[in-house]
Design an enzyme around this catalytic site. Structure first.
Site, PDB file in Angstrom:
ATOM      1  CB  SER A  69      -0.836  -0.007   1.293  1.00  0.00           C
ATOM      2  OG  SER A  69      -1.465   1.236   1.496  1.00  0.00           O
ATOM      3  CE1 TYR A 126      -4.338  -1.842   4.891  1.00  0.00           C
ATOM      4  CE2 TYR A 126      -3.068   0.149   4.479  1.00  0.00           C
ATOM      5  CZ  TYR A 126      -3.833  -0.896   4.016  1.00  0.00           C
ATOM      6  OH  TYR A 126      -4.074  -1.023   2.655  1.00  0.00           O
TER       7      TYR A 126
HETATM    8  P1  NAD Z   1     -11.831  -5.074  -0.032  1.00  0.00           P
HETATM    9  O1  NAD Z   1     -12.208  -5.083   1.416  1.00  0.00           O
HETATM   10  O2  NAD Z   1     -12.688  -4.347  -0.988  1.00  0.00           O
HETATM   11  O3  NAD Z   1     -11.615  -6.581  -0.527  1.00  0.00           O
HETATM   12  C1  NAD Z   1     -10.768  -7.436   0.211  1.00  0.00           C
HETATM   13  C2  NAD Z   1     -11.188  -8.874   0.008  1.00  0.00           C
HETATM   14  O4  NAD Z   1     -10.302  -9.687   0.815  1.00  0.00           O
HETATM   15  C3  NAD Z   1     -12.608  -9.163   0.494  1.00  0.00           C
HETATM   16  O5  NAD Z   1     -13.284  -9.947  -0.465  1.00  0.00           O
HETATM   17  C4  NAD Z   1     -12.403  -9.907   1.806  1.00  0.00           C
HETATM   18  O6  NAD Z   1     -13.449 -10.827   2.090  1.00  0.00           O
HETATM   19  C5  NAD Z   1     -11.088 -10.622   1.546  1.00  0.00           C
HETATM   20  N1  NAD Z   1     -10.361 -10.977   2.771  1.00  0.00           N
HETATM   21  C6  NAD Z   1     -10.047 -10.161   3.796  1.00  0.00           C
HETATM   22  N2  NAD Z   1      -9.422 -10.864   4.756  1.00  0.00           N
HETATM   23  C7  NAD Z   1      -9.347 -12.149   4.327  1.00  0.00           C
HETATM   24  C8  NAD Z   1      -8.814 -13.336   4.880  1.00  0.00           C
HETATM   25  N3  NAD Z   1      -8.267 -13.362   6.113  1.00  0.00           N
HETATM   26  N4  NAD Z   1      -8.872 -14.480   4.155  1.00  0.00           N
HETATM   27  C9  NAD Z   1      -9.460 -14.475   2.924  1.00  0.00           C
HETATM   28  N5  NAD Z   1     -10.004 -13.382   2.364  1.00  0.00           N
HETATM   29  C10 NAD Z   1      -9.943 -12.228   3.061  1.00  0.00           C
HETATM   30  O7  NAD Z   1     -10.345  -4.481  -0.077  1.00  0.00           O
HETATM   31  P2  NAD Z   1      -9.492  -3.910  -1.314  1.00  0.00           P
HETATM   32  O8  NAD Z   1      -9.556  -2.449  -1.255  1.00  0.00           O
HETATM   33  O9  NAD Z   1      -9.836  -4.628  -2.558  1.00  0.00           O
HETATM   34  O10 NAD Z   1      -8.049  -4.329  -0.807  1.00  0.00           O
HETATM   35  C11 NAD Z   1      -7.347  -5.443  -1.321  1.00  0.00           C
HETATM   36  C12 NAD Z   1      -5.900  -5.319  -0.890  1.00  0.00           C
HETATM   37  O11 NAD Z   1      -5.381  -4.090  -1.385  1.00  0.00           O
HETATM   38  C13 NAD Z   1      -5.701  -5.276   0.624  1.00  0.00           C
HETATM   39  O12 NAD Z   1      -4.514  -5.960   0.966  1.00  0.00           O
HETATM   40  C14 NAD Z   1      -5.559  -3.797   0.896  1.00  0.00           C
HETATM   41  O13 NAD Z   1      -4.833  -3.533   2.070  1.00  0.00           O
HETATM   42  C15 NAD Z   1      -4.813  -3.354  -0.334  1.00  0.00           C
HETATM   43  N6  NAD Z   1      -4.906  -1.934  -0.641  1.00  0.00           N
HETATM   44  C16 NAD Z   1      -6.070  -1.378  -1.045  1.00  0.00           C
HETATM   45  C17 NAD Z   1      -6.110  -0.026  -1.341  1.00  0.00           C
HETATM   46  C18 NAD Z   1      -7.352   0.639  -1.831  1.00  0.00           C
HETATM   47  O14 NAD Z   1      -7.318   1.849  -2.013  1.00  0.00           O
HETATM   48  N7  NAD Z   1      -8.431  -0.059  -2.082  1.00  0.00           N
HETATM   49  C19 NAD Z   1      -4.975   0.758  -1.189  1.00  0.00           C
HETATM   50  C20 NAD Z   1      -3.804   0.161  -0.757  1.00  0.00           C
HETATM   51  C21 NAD Z   1      -3.779  -1.190  -0.495  1.00  0.00           C
END
Ligand code: NAD
Length: 260
Positions: A145, A158
């Protein structure tokens, strides 16, 4: 021919957000997919959606919590059983946790964030890499991230977990480059997914849209990112064409992390 045609890719956290967008991009490029998520209902919906949009795609779904080592061992074994190999691994599942200052952060939530975002990513690599070593080929993309390269107010676990993902990415690149495996991380900025929508609700419960607009104004592009814009980069990092980039954490944030 598209670059992921016939490749087998495992995606964790595949039921929504960045995982689902990458699943769609990989399916569009002709990859076989193992989709892992602990949200059974959302995973089934994601599978049905892919079946409609990409009827030729081979999709295996596995309901699992990535923070459990036996789950990682199982999604790897099942993928090898069904598809025979693992070409790419999008190690994406993660949670944000609750927002709070460091000294009053709920310790149970702190541990949960570390368990999923750091230990879960580690377990995935621990079980995928031996398969890729035997093949003498593999592409790993871990999800860090901007919080893995900068501090973010009120998100101590985080930020700690995402810096650690970036560090593990460097180590895996050093240790397994000789086996034909590249390991990179991505550092998304604010991308409009369910996780980020929840973050805006926490920042401004009365008016989450105002929080979203404030974030957008701080970005050089004056907008948030879309999941598909991340998926395109990930698909390239998962492809054969990306053969000499390894150990990098690549920001996908509209340039925002360059500002001082
Ligand atoms: P989201 O919450 O929209 O989707 C995450 C998915 O991961 C969900 O379907 C959830 O059920 C699944 N999940 C969570 N914990 C789990 C576990 N222990 N086992 C199995 N599945 C699990 O989140 P997102 O925004 O799509 O984020 C995805 C990744 O990207 C994460 O690692 C997040 O930290 C990272 N990220 C996202 C952003 C952003 O702006 N969206 C920015 C930086 C990093």
């Amino acid at each position: 021919m598209s670059t992921l045609q016939g490749k087998t890719i495992i995606i964790t956290g595949a039921a929504m957000g960045l995982g689902l967008a990458t699943a769609q991009e990989c399916a569009a490029q002709g990859a076989n997919l193992t989709l892992v998520d602990f949200n059974e209902k959302a995973l089934a919906e994601a599978k049905a959606d892919l079946a409609t949009k990409f009827p030729k795609a081979n999709v295996l779904t596995i309901v699992a919590d990535v923070s459990k080592e036996e789950a990682a061992a199982n999604y790897v074994a099942e993928t090898v059983k069904v598809f025979g190999r693992i070409d790419g691994f999008y190690n994406n599942a993660g949670i944000e946790g609750r927002q709070a200052p460091l000294t009053s952060y709920d310790v149970d939530v702190f541990k949960k964030v570390i368990d999923i975002n750091l230990t879960g990513v580690y377990f995935g690599m621990r079980h995928v890499i031996p398969v890729m070593q035997k093949q003498k080929y593999g592409r790993i993309v871990n999800v860090a991230s901007v919080g893995g390269i900068r501090g973010v107010m009120n998100q101590t676990p985080y930020v700690a977990s995402k810096h650690a993902v970036s560090g593990m990415t460097k180590n895996a690149a050093l240790e397994y480059g000789r086996d034909g495996i590249t390991t990179n991380a991505i550092a998304p900025g604010a991308i409009l997914t369910p996780m980020v929508a929840e973050a805006f609700r926490q920042v401004n419960p009365a008016d989450p849209k105002a929080a979203e607009d404030g974030y957008a104004q701080a970005n050089p592009t004056k907008r948030l990112g879309q999941p598909s814009e991340v998926a395109k980069v990930v698909a390239f990092l998962l492809s054969e064409d990306c053969s000499y980039v390894s150990g990098q954490t690549i920001a996908i944030d509209g340039g925002e992390s360059n500002s001082y």
